[in-house]
Design a protein around this motif. Structure first.
Motif, short mmCIF file in Angstrom:
data_model
loop_
_atom_site.label_atom_id
_atom_site.label_comp_id
_atom_site.label_asym_id
_atom_site.label_seq_id
_atom_site.Cartn_x
_atom_site.Cartn_y
_atom_site.Cartn_z
N ASP A 33 0.88 -1.22 0.08
CA ASP A 33 0.03 -0.05 0.09
C ASP A 33 0.88 1.25 0.08
OD1 ASP A 33 -2.35 -1.32 0.01
OD2 ASP A 33 -2.62 -1.30 2.13
N LEU A 34 1.91 1.19 1.11
CA LEU A 34 2.72 2.37 0.94
C LEU A 34 3.47 2.68 -0.42
CD1 LEU A 34 4.23 4.69 2.56
CD2 LEU A 34 5.68 2.80 3.27
N ALA A 35 4.13 1.42 -0.95
CA ALA A 35 4.86 1.61 -2.47
C ALA A 35 3.67 2.18 -3.26
CB ALA A 35 5.10 0.07 -2.67
N GLU A 36 2.74 1.84 -3.27
CA GLU A 36 1.47 2.27 -4.16
C GLU A 36 1.36 3.84 -4.11
OE1 GLU A 36 -3.02 1.86 -5.13
OE2 GLU A 36 -2.05 -0.06 -4.78
N VAL A 37 1.17 4.38 -2.90
CA VAL A 37 1.26 5.93 -2.79
C VAL A 37 2.33 6.43 -3.08
CG1 VAL A 37 0.79 7.26 -0.81
CG2 VAL A 37 -0.68 5.51 -0.93
N LEU A 38 3.36 5.84 -2.77
CA LEU A 38 4.64 6.50 -3.15
C LEU A 38 4.92 6.80 -4.60
CD1 LEU A 38 7.27 5.15 -0.57
CD2 LEU A 38 6.49 7.50 -0.54
N SER A 39 4.65 5.65 -5.23
CA SER A 39 4.63 5.63 -6.73
C SER A 39 3.74 6.63 -7.18
CB SER A 39 4.31 4.33 -7.19
OG SER A 39 4.53 4.23 -8.66
N GLU A 40 2.56 6.76 -6.85
CA GLU A 40 1.49 7.85 -7.11
C GLU A 40 2.30 9.35 -7.10
OE1 GLU A 40 -2.17 7.24 -5.80
OE2 GLU A 40 -2.33 5.31 -6.51
N TRP A 41 2.87 9.21 -5.89
CA TRP A 41 3.38 10.54 -5.46
C TRP A 41 4.57 10.87 -6.31
CZ3 TRP A 41 8.16 11.45 -2.30
CH2 TRP A 41 8.24 12.64 -1.94
N LEU A 42 5.68 10.05 -6.65
CA LEU A 42 6.61 10.25 -7.62
C LEU A 42 6.39 10.49 -8.93
CD1 LEU A 42 9.05 7.32 -6.25
CD2 LEU A 42 9.37 9.63 -6.16
N VAL A 43 5.10 10.19 -9.49
CA VAL A 43 4.85 10.59 -10.86
C VAL A 43 4.78 12.24 -10.87
CG1 VAL A 43 2.66 10.59 -12.26
CG2 VAL A 43 3.41 8.53 -11.23
N HIS A 44 4.28 12.80 -9.82
CA HIS A 44 4.09 14.09 -9.70
C HIS A 44 5.54 15.18 -9.55
CE1 HIS A 44 -0.24 13.60 -9.99
NE2 HIS A 44 -0.03 12.82 -9.04
N SER A 45 6.57 13.97 -9.40
CA SER A 45 7.99 15.02 -9.13
C SER A 45 8.51 15.53 -10.37
CB SER A 45 9.14 13.91 -8.38
OG SER A 45 9.47 12.91 -9.49
N ASP A 55 7.95 3.05 -9.79
CA ASP A 55 7.48 1.72 -9.26
C ASP A 55 8.76 0.87 -8.35
OD1 ASP A 55 4.94 2.30 -10.21
OD2 ASP A 55 5.15 0.97 -11.91
N VAL A 56 9.66 0.86 -8.90
CA VAL A 56 10.84 0.11 -8.45
C VAL A 56 11.45 1.03 -7.21
CG1 VAL A 56 13.33 -0.57 -8.58
CG2 VAL A 56 11.59 -1.19 -10.50
N LEU A 57 11.49 2.48 -7.53
CA LEU A 57 11.92 3.34 -6.30
C LEU A 57 11.03 3.40 -5.27
CD1 LEU A 57 13.93 5.56 -5.41
CD2 LEU A 57 12.72 7.12 -6.89
N ALA A 58 9.74 3.38 -5.61
CA ALA A 58 8.72 3.39 -4.49
C ALA A 58 8.58 2.23 -3.55
CB ALA A 58 7.29 3.73 -5.27
N MET A 59 8.77 1.10 -4.26
CA MET A 59 8.88 -0.08 -3.39
C MET A 59 10.31 -0.24 -2.62
SD MET A 59 7.30 -2.84 -3.05
CE MET A 59 7.43 -4.58 -2.68
N TRP A 60 11.44 0.22 -3.28
CA TRP A 60 12.57 0.26 -2.38
C TRP A 60 12.41 1.16 -1.15
CZ3 TRP A 60 16.03 4.23 -1.35
CH2 TRP A 60 17.20 4.06 -0.84
N MET A 61 11.74 2.39 -1.33
CA MET A 61 11.47 3.57 -0.38
C MET A 61 10.51 2.65 0.76
SD MET A 61 10.95 6.86 -2.55
CE MET A 61 10.55 7.99 -1.31
N ALA A 62 9.57 1.95 0.35
CA ALA A 62 8.78 1.29 1.15
C ALA A 62 9.39 0.19 2.04
CB ALA A 62 7.46 0.71 0.40
#
Length: 116
Positions: A33-45, A55-62
Protein backbone atom coordinates in the motif's frame (compact mmCIF):
# COMPACT_ATOMS: atom_id res chain seq x y z
CA UNK A 1 -2.65 -35.78 5.25
CA UNK A 2 -1.22 -32.51 6.55
CA UNK A 3 -3.15 -29.29 6.79
CA UNK A 4 -1.23 -26.12 6.12
CA UNK A 5 -2.55 -22.59 6.55
CA UNK A 6 -1.30 -19.96 4.12
CA UNK A 7 -1.98 -16.25 4.12
CA UNK A 8 -1.83 -15.00 0.55
CA UNK A 9 -1.45 -11.35 -0.45
CA UNK A 10 -3.44 -10.75 -3.64
CA UNK A 11 -3.29 -7.52 -5.65
CA UNK A 12 -5.43 -6.89 -8.71
CA UNK A 13 -6.19 -10.60 -9.00
CA UNK A 14 -2.52 -11.62 -8.85
CA UNK A 15 -0.96 -13.56 -6.02
CA UNK A 16 1.99 -11.48 -4.83
CA UNK A 17 3.31 -13.50 -1.91
CA UNK A 18 2.20 -16.12 0.58
CA UNK A 19 3.10 -16.26 4.26
CA UNK A 20 2.78 -18.66 7.15
CA UNK A 21 1.63 -15.95 9.56
CA UNK A 22 -1.13 -13.36 9.30
CA UNK A 23 1.16 -10.76 10.87
CA UNK A 24 3.75 -11.13 8.08
CA UNK A 25 1.08 -11.06 5.38
CA UNK A 26 -0.47 -7.90 6.83
CA UNK A 27 2.94 -6.22 7.05
CA UNK A 28 3.69 -7.06 3.41
CA UNK A 29 0.26 -5.83 2.31
CA UNK A 30 0.81 -2.59 4.21
CA UNK A 31 4.22 -2.18 2.53
CA UNK A 32 2.59 -2.67 -0.88
CA UNK A 33 0.00 0.00 0.00
CA UNK A 34 2.79 2.41 0.92
CA UNK A 35 4.70 1.62 -2.28
CA UNK A 36 1.58 2.32 -4.32
CA UNK A 37 1.08 5.72 -2.66
CA UNK A 38 4.77 6.59 -3.07
CA UNK A 39 4.65 5.60 -6.74
CA UNK A 40 1.68 7.90 -7.34
CA UNK A 41 3.50 10.68 -5.49
CA UNK A 42 6.69 10.19 -7.54
CA UNK A 43 4.72 10.65 -10.76
CA UNK A 44 4.22 14.29 -9.72
CA UNK A 45 7.92 14.90 -9.12
CA UNK A 46 9.94 17.13 -11.45
CA UNK A 47 12.14 14.15 -12.33
CA UNK A 48 11.11 12.20 -15.42
CA UNK A 49 11.29 8.47 -14.78
CA UNK A 50 11.33 5.80 -17.43
CA UNK A 51 8.46 3.34 -17.34
CA UNK A 52 8.62 1.23 -14.21
CA UNK A 53 11.42 3.18 -12.52
CA UNK A 54 9.08 5.07 -10.22
CA UNK A 55 7.50 1.77 -9.16
CA UNK A 56 10.89 0.24 -8.36
CA UNK A 57 11.97 3.34 -6.45
CA UNK A 58 8.66 3.45 -4.56
CA UNK A 59 8.99 -0.22 -3.57
CA UNK A 60 12.56 0.35 -2.40
CA UNK A 61 11.48 3.36 -0.35
CA UNK A 62 8.62 1.35 1.20
CA UNK A 63 10.97 -1.53 2.05
CA UNK A 64 13.34 0.94 3.74
CA UNK A 65 10.70 3.12 5.37
CA UNK A 66 12.40 3.06 8.77
CA UNK A 67 15.66 4.43 7.38
CA UNK A 68 13.77 6.94 5.23
CA UNK A 69 11.78 8.10 8.25
CA UNK A 70 14.98 8.51 10.25
CA UNK A 71 16.57 10.57 7.47
CA UNK A 72 13.50 12.80 7.18
CA UNK A 73 13.35 13.35 10.95
CA UNK A 74 17.04 13.94 11.61
CA UNK A 75 18.15 15.40 8.30
CA UNK A 76 21.17 13.10 8.44
CA UNK A 77 22.12 9.87 6.76
CA UNK A 78 22.42 6.97 9.16
CA UNK A 79 25.66 5.05 9.28
CA UNK A 80 24.92 2.86 6.28
CA UNK A 81 27.34 0.14 7.33
CA UNK A 82 25.69 -0.26 10.73
CA UNK A 83 22.23 -0.11 9.14
CA UNK A 84 23.19 -2.86 6.69
CA UNK A 85 24.82 -4.87 9.47
CA UNK A 86 21.71 -4.51 11.62
CA UNK A 87 19.56 -5.63 8.70
CA UNK A 88 21.81 -8.61 8.05
CA UNK A 89 21.82 -9.47 11.75
CA UNK A 90 18.02 -9.37 11.81
CA UNK A 91 17.89 -11.62 8.73
CA UNK A 92 20.35 -14.04 10.34
CA UNK A 93 18.31 -14.03 13.56
CA UNK A 94 15.14 -14.80 11.58
CA UNK A 95 16.91 -17.61 9.74
CA UNK A 96 18.29 -18.98 13.01
CA UNK A 97 14.82 -18.94 14.58
CA UNK A 98 13.40 -20.78 11.58
CA UNK A 99 16.12 -23.44 11.67
CA UNK A 100 15.69 -23.88 15.42
CA UNK A 101 11.95 -24.27 14.97
CA UNK A 102 12.50 -26.78 12.15
CA UNK A 103 15.13 -28.85 13.93
CA UNK A 104 13.79 -28.49 17.46
CA UNK A 105 17.45 -28.54 18.53
CA UNK A 106 19.51 -25.39 18.82
CA UNK A 107 23.23 -25.48 18.44
CA UNK A 108 24.96 -23.56 21.16
CA UNK A 109 28.40 -22.15 20.38
CA UNK A 110 30.80 -23.10 23.15
CA UNK A 111 34.17 -21.74 24.03
CA UNK A 112 36.85 -24.36 23.99
CA UNK A 113 39.35 -24.16 26.79
CA UNK A 114 42.50 -26.09 27.40
CA UNK A 115 42.62 -28.41 30.33
CA UNK A 116 45.17 -27.40 32.94
Amino acid sequence: MAVEIKYVVVREGQEKMSFASKKDADAYDKMLDLAEVLSEWLVHSPVAFEEGQSDVLAMWMAENKDVLSSVLKSGKLPDLESAETAGEAADEADNAEESVADDKVAEHPRKRTKAA
